[in-house]
Every structure is written in C-alpha cells, then in structure tokens.
Scaffold this motif. Structure first.
Motif, PDB file in Angstrom:
ATOM      1  N   THR A 169       0.821  -1.213   0.000  1.00 19.33           N
ATOM      2  CA  THR A 169       0.000   0.000   0.000  1.00 19.33           C
ATOM      3  C   THR A 169       0.857   1.267   0.000  1.00 19.33           C
ATOM      4  OG1 THR A 169      -1.797  -1.132   1.150  1.00 19.33           O
ATOM      5  CG2 THR A 169      -1.795   1.265   1.248  1.00 19.33           C
ATOM      6  N   ARG A 170       1.921   1.285   0.792  1.00 23.24           N
ATOM      7  CA  ARG A 170       2.768   2.487   0.861  1.00 23.24           C
ATOM      8  C   ARG A 170       3.441   2.764  -0.484  1.00 23.24           C
ATOM      9  NH1 ARG A 170       3.094   4.497   5.978  1.00 23.24           N
ATOM     10  NH2 ARG A 170       4.752   5.946   5.352  1.00 23.24           N
ATOM     11  N   ILE A 171       3.895   1.708  -1.134  1.00 24.59           N
ATOM     12  CA  ILE A 171       4.526   1.875  -2.447  1.00 24.59           C
ATOM     13  C   ILE A 171       3.510   2.439  -3.446  1.00 24.59           C
ATOM     14  CG2 ILE A 171       5.497   0.630  -4.422  1.00 24.59           C
ATOM     15  CD1 ILE A 171       6.844  -1.254  -2.409  1.00 24.59           C
ATOM     16  N   ALA A 172       2.282   1.890  -3.407  1.00 21.03           N
ATOM     17  CA  ALA A 172       1.219   2.370  -4.306  1.00 21.03           C
ATOM     18  C   ALA A 172       0.931   3.846  -4.067  1.00 21.03           C
ATOM     19  CB  ALA A 172      -0.043   1.539  -4.103  1.00 21.03           C
ATOM     20  N   CYS A 173       0.851   4.250  -2.810  1.00 22.55           N
ATOM     21  CA  CYS A 173       0.600   5.661  -2.479  1.00 22.55           C
ATOM     22  C   CYS A 173       1.732   6.554  -2.974  1.00 22.55           C
ATOM     23  CB  CYS A 173       0.431   5.825  -0.971  1.00 22.55           C
ATOM     24  SG  CYS A 173      -1.114   5.151  -0.307  1.00 22.55           S
ATOM     25  N   GLU A 174       2.968   6.088  -2.796  1.00 22.75           N
ATOM     26  CA  GLU A 174       4.121   6.871  -3.246  1.00 22.75           C
ATOM     27  C   GLU A 174       4.115   7.031  -4.767  1.00 22.75           C
ATOM     28  OE1 GLU A 174       7.372   4.742  -1.540  1.00 22.75           O
ATOM     29  OE2 GLU A 174       6.916   5.423   0.511  1.00 22.75           O
ATOM     30  N   GLU A 175       3.682   5.995  -5.479  1.00 22.94           N
ATOM     31  CA  GLU A 175       3.607   6.076  -6.946  1.00 22.94           C
ATOM     32  C   GLU A 175       2.582   7.109  -7.396  1.00 22.94           C
ATOM     33  OE1 GLU A 175       4.986   1.494  -8.051  1.00 22.94           O
ATOM     34  OE2 GLU A 175       2.856   2.000  -7.928  1.00 22.94           O
ATOM     35  N   LEU A 176       1.545   7.290  -6.599  1.00 21.17           N
ATOM     36  CA  LEU A 176       0.521   8.293  -6.912  1.00 21.17           C
ATOM     37  C   LEU A 176       0.848   9.656  -6.311  1.00 21.17           C
ATOM     38  CD1 LEU A 176      -2.760   6.219  -6.328  1.00 21.17           C
ATOM     39  CD2 LEU A 176      -1.798   6.906  -8.536  1.00 21.17           C
ATOM     40  N   GLU A 177       1.908   9.686  -5.498  1.00 21.23           N
ATOM     41  CA  GLU A 177       2.317  10.900  -4.788  1.00 21.23           C
ATOM     42  C   GLU A 177       1.217  11.395  -3.854  1.00 21.23           C
ATOM     43  OE1 GLU A 177       3.716  13.723  -7.661  1.00 21.23           O
ATOM     44  OE2 GLU A 177       5.394  12.476  -8.286  1.00 21.23           O
ATOM     45  N   ASP A 179      -0.358  10.843   0.337  1.00 24.17           N
ATOM     46  CA  ASP A 179       0.128  10.569   1.695  1.00 24.17           C
ATOM     47  C   ASP A 179      -0.186   9.126   2.109  1.00 24.17           C
ATOM     48  OD1 ASP A 179       0.797  10.502   4.363  1.00 24.17           O
ATOM     49  OD2 ASP A 179      -0.261  12.356   4.888  1.00 24.17           O
ATOM     50  N   PRO A 180       0.830   8.288   2.336  1.00 23.43           N
ATOM     51  CA  PRO A 180       0.585   6.885   2.703  1.00 23.43           C
ATOM     52  C   PRO A 180       0.082   6.710   4.136  1.00 23.43           C
ATOM     53  CG  PRO A 180       2.940   7.334   2.711  1.00 23.43           C
ATOM     54  CD  PRO A 180       2.273   8.565   2.194  1.00 23.43           C
TER      55      PRO A 180
END
Length: 362
Positions: A169-177, A179-180
């Motif tokens: 989930t954190r990686i996915a959030c970072e890819e979308l820029e 807040d994870p």
C-alpha cells in the motif's frame, strides 16, 4: 478462423482505456488462432471528428461485409453498429454474426438512443450468437427481446493479472504521490448520471458529520459530463480538503489507485451495469468492494465475504457499510481481502479464455 471485428469503441495512443475490453477480447481470440480484420471507431475529440469517424465506419462495415469473406462478423455494441450490420446482412445473407451486447445497448441511458431499440432487437434476432457479460445481463436480454437464439456469457475481456495485482500500500501511495499515512475510501468511474458519484459524496458527508472520516481521505478517479455539479457538491458538502481527485488514468496507474485504497465504493444505479469490471479490478488488487445490490455486481459480489452490498441510491446505507468495514478487526479485513482476490482470480484472462474459444469453436 477469420473474424471481422466491428466496434465503435477501441483504444488508441491518445485514449488507451477507451474500449480496452474489446481489445482484450480480440487478444484472447488471437491467442486461440483467430485472425482479424478490424473496423473500429476510436475516441474523437470533436463533434466533427466523431461525425466523420462514424460515417466512414458505416460505409466500411457494409463494404467489407460485401466484398470480403469472413468466418464470423463479431460486433461489439449493438446500438451504434446495428444499422450498417443489418444492411450488410440484408445484402449478404451468408454473414455469420456474433453480437456482444453491453450496458446501454439494452437499457438506453438517453432518450435519443431509445430510437435505436428496434434495430438492436432486429440485430440480436439475426445474430447466430449473442454474447453477454454476465448471467444478470443474459436474463435481461432474454426478457426484453424474447430471444430464442444462442446466448452465451463472457465477462468483457476479463482481468489481466499482469496489470491488476496486489502490492504494498505504501509503495502504491508513493507512486501516486499521495500521503501513505491516510486510509483511502475510493471511487473509480465517470462523473455521469447513474454512476453514483453523488451517492458517494453524500455518504462521505454523512461519515464526516459522524466523525467517520478521521484519518481518511476520499480517493476519487474520474471525469465526465457532470463535473461542474460534482465540484459544486464537493464544496457545498465541505469535502474539498478531504478529497484527492485524479481524472481518468491508465490501467497501470489504476493498479496503484486500487492498492492505495482501504475499500472501493461502487454505488452504481445503472440497470445497464452489465458486469462492472472496476469492481473486479479492485478485488484483484486485494481491495474489498462496497457495491450496490443490483445488476451485474450480483454475479460476483457476496455480502460479508468479499465486500458488502448496500441498497442502490442510499447514501445512508453506503455510509453505514463503509463504517462497518472500517471498524472491523484486522483479521476480518484480511479475510475479506483474500476472498476478494479469489473472486477476481475466476475472472482472470487465463481462467476465462477457454470460454471464449468454445463460443467461437476455435
């Protein structure tokens, strides 16, 4: 087998998601050995471009049907292709027609499209095989048109497991820029009538009033004809600071979107929701779905097992379902996520490929 693929929706470089399920279906048949001659319309950016594209499409459908030889004419979307295909059939009685019906083919969403219904009915009557995306839609087609010819079920090209899969989930959030550290309640769909975007926003407003949005954000993907109404509602409900909004995204980006979500909301109110691939895409990423208790969703949603069902159009029951899910212990959430992935696996391309090959006798 040589197939003449006729469709008024097909992806292009500028619009890679437009009719992608048609392309996916074509790929499955090609892998089984079929060859294709394609007569399709891609998304146009202007009214003149659209008119020109459809006029050209009309004459190409008739011309190719008369002067080229095909084993099967495969039609996607009956409404927009019915007239030229019916003319071609009248001139070439040996045409073998398979028609894949979708959504508004059977349940027109605009009055101006209702005038095509007699042609849709006639096209389905002369089709050797009618293909529907779900058992629900098959029954709807049978009831409305009283068809006696062969009707088969094939779920709109299925889910590509190389595109939609679970990831951190954190990686996915970072890819979308994004807040994870927030939990995301999601929506993916057009901002158009019947899609339930307004029900989603009203449910979010109710949750906010109850304190249910604390630590959460709304992750909304979509654009459409009612965008101005959407913006007005977001502001009037005081949700602007709670909302992360992207327009339409590529399927690769959507993978990150679904994986960023804690739960996916599918509040459709469309009787013509013939399957609802977005729900299955979310499930393939391990994201449970809260969906309307209606239409094609009933083919794959199981209340309490891979998500929750709520009464169509009811913001109150949607809000209550979101709260119920968010309040579940982590073990129960994990169980729902695992069952969601199992549900989606049955719709993966490799799993459904034999069905389409059997329908076409390849």
């Amino acid at each position: 087998m040589k197939v003449h693929l006729i469709a008024n929706m097909y992806p292009s470089k500028q619009h890679p998601n437009y009719g992608v399920f048609v392309e996916n279906t074509e790929k499955i048949l090609a892998q089984s050995g079929a060859t294709f001659d394609r007569t399709v319309v891609t998304k146009q950016s202007s009214s003149i471009g659209k008119l020109t594209a459809y006029a050209s499409h009309f004459f190409k459908v008739i011309g190719k049907s008369l002067f080229k030889k095909y084993d099967v004419t495969y039609v996607h979307y009956a409404t927009h292709n019915s007239i030229p295909v019916l003319i071609a059939k009248k001139l070439n009685k040996n045409m073998v027609i398979y028609t894949n019906v979708h959504g508004s083919d059977v349940v027109p969403e605009f009055k101006k499209r209702e005038k095509y219904q007699p042609y849709v009915k006639r096209l389905l009557e002369v089709s050797d095989t009618v293909i529907t995306p779900s058992a629900y839609y098959k029954q709807l087609v049978q009831q409305k048109y009283g068809l006696r010819n062969r009707i088969e079920i094939f779920p709109s090209g299925g889910i590509n497991k190389e595109t939609f899969y679970e990831k951190d989930t954190r990686i996915a959030c970072e890819e979308l820029e994004i807040d994870p550290d927030h939990r995301y309640i999601g929506f993916v769909g057009r901002i158009d009538r019947g899609k339930g975007w307004d029900v989603f926003l009203e449910a979010a407003k109710l949750l906010k009033e109850q304190g249910g949005l604390e630590g959460c954000k709304l992750l909304f993907i979509g654009d459409g004809l009612q965008k101005d109404s959407f913006d007005e509602m977001v502001d009037s409900y005081g949700l602007r600071d709670d909302l992360v909004h992207f327009p339409l995204l590529s399927q690769q980006k959507l993978n990150s979107v679904y994986n960023s979500m804690s739960v996916f909301c599918f509040p459709t109110m469309r009787e013509g929701e013939s399957l609802g691939l977005v729900g299955l895409e979310a499930m393939a990423c391990g994201t449970p779905v809260i969906g309307s208790r209606m239409a094609g969703l009933l083919d794959y949603m199981e209340h309490g097992r891979n998500g929750f069902l709520f009464e169509p159009g009811s913001a109150e029951t949607l809000a209550a379902s979101i709260k119920t899910y968010m309040d579940l212990p982590e073990e129960a959430k994990q169980s729902l996520r695992e069952t969601a992935k199992q549900t989606a696996a049955a719709y993966e391309v490799d799993a459904i490929k034999p069905r389409l090959s059997k329908i076409f006798s390849i």
